[in-house]
Enzyme design. Sequence first.
Site, PDB file in Angstrom:
ATOM      1  N   ASP A 292       9.277  -4.100  10.890  1.00 50.02           N
ATOM      2  CA  ASP A 292       9.957  -3.681  11.773  1.00 50.02           C
ATOM      3  C   ASP A 292      11.091  -5.523  11.761  1.00 50.02           C
ATOM      4  OD1 ASP A 292       9.106  -1.426  12.845  1.00 50.02           O
ATOM      5  OD2 ASP A 292       8.398  -2.125  14.682  1.00 50.02           O
TER       6      ASP A 292
ATOM      7  N   SER B 160       0.984  -1.339   0.177  1.00 56.46           N
ATOM      8  CA  SER B 160      -0.214   0.279   0.257  1.00 56.46           C
ATOM      9  C   SER B 160       0.547   1.407   0.211  1.00 56.46           C
ATOM     10  CB  SER B 160      -1.146  -0.012   1.136  1.00 56.46           C
ATOM     11  OG  SER B 160       0.059  -0.381   2.688  1.00 56.46           O
ATOM     12  N   GLU B 161       1.658   0.996   0.778  1.00 51.38           N
ATOM     13  CA  GLU B 161       3.250   2.220   0.833  1.00 51.38           C
ATOM     14  C   GLU B 161       3.660   2.770  -0.885  1.00 51.38           C
ATOM     15  OE1 GLU B 161       4.608   1.745   5.465  1.00 51.38           O
ATOM     16  OE2 GLU B 161       4.633   0.821   4.009  1.00 51.38           O
TER      17      GLU B 161
END
Length: 476
Positions: free
Chosen positions: A264, A197-198
């Site tokens: 992360d 999506s980014e």
Amino acid sequence: MAQYSAEFKQAKVLVLGDVMLDRYWFGATNRISPEAPVPVVRVQENEERAGGAANVAMNIASLNVSVQLMGLIGQDETGSALSLLLEKQKIDCNFVALETHPTITKLRILSRHQQLLRLDFEEDFNNVDCKDLLAKLESAVKNYGALILSDYGKGTLKDVQKMIQIARKANVPVLIDPKGTDFERYRGATLLTPNMSEFEAVVGKCNTEEEIIKKGLKLISDIELTALLVTRSEKGMTLLRPNQEPYHLPTVAKEVFDVTGAGDTVISVLATALADGRSFEESCYLANVAAGIVVGKLGTSTVSTVELENAIHARPETGFGIMSEAELKDAVAQAKARGEKIVMTNGCFDILHPGHISYLENARKLGDRLIVAVNSDDSVKRLKGESRPINNLENRMAVLAGLASVDWLVPFTEDTPQRLIGEILPDLLVKGGDYKPEEIAGSKEVWANGGDVKVLNFENGCSTTNVIEKIKLLKD
């Protein structure tokens, strides 16, 4: 496929970014407040975890790798709590503490594994002069094999271009998990790790694999990246580099409980592997495997070297689980979060015989996971005499690890495992022989925690002593 390893002997990683403290309050919800139509939560437990860039550092530390963390915190109680939490994991904290801003804190209130509310305590750092942070970076970065810039849009990375240039001048690769749609600000970085999506928010909708590749390579060229790794949820991840074939990795997640912090984990393992001298392909492979592990856990979590090594070699957790006490506590916490019943037993297991096999199989049937705590060599010697053990701890645990009934193994050095049991707090503690439940080491701690204690029968005539005596007779 090459024989990849989760042992990173040379890696040293520097992390700089938006550090946060995640707080969790757990409790029961049985009624609606008379003051307003909202549930009343009776808080019974609380937990603190490192979030944001701090979770990235925790992921790296869990791989037994040297890591330094830089960021902005407040001169407050939460900043102190976060620092203490990180230092316990041997993370070198190099923070700039501000009088003007609080430490970013997110408080989540949960009941029956459902999040009811999140409270955020924060002010962005966009108006903060980061010259002290830049000076710390310039002084330290040359000592590390990779730099992670962890961007959560809170302002710590407002001078990200200066940070990239400092690292590139020192010939240190820069990896960034990007935030927002202005990827131009990351110009010159070694690698970005946007999710799908980014990525599409920057390059536009991609309807085919070809579009992802074409637009990804154009992005690399436009902002002068070395590589781009697009994480694609259930479709895995795709590594793109100029003049090289795309490298696609399918997802390895078996079951998804929580995606919190998965990004992360990806960038942590990726940077660690690159800092250890691994190729982009191997580094991405390891990161993909780690992501598959962490999404099967509840909440912001890390991946241990044991878990990663097992997954790399397709080893099931059952039968290959020699762990440190810290790794075991983490594994038990995650298993309990999934509602699994934990059974624990202990012993010397010097010469494994059919009685042991039967006993451990019966113990395993009483729950979902079986922990076996094993006496160290010195502990056995004190209990059994100078001639014991016959097999050393490493060999005894290796044999036990081959049993399908055993999930996790952990050594202990004391005469009894009482302290260890008090730390692990299994749902069921079992012991073989003619003990009374109250005589079993750790029984009081388990009962106090709401658990149970059970005595199992051994097979008649089966004992290590009998085996040793038979061997002596053969020798004579």
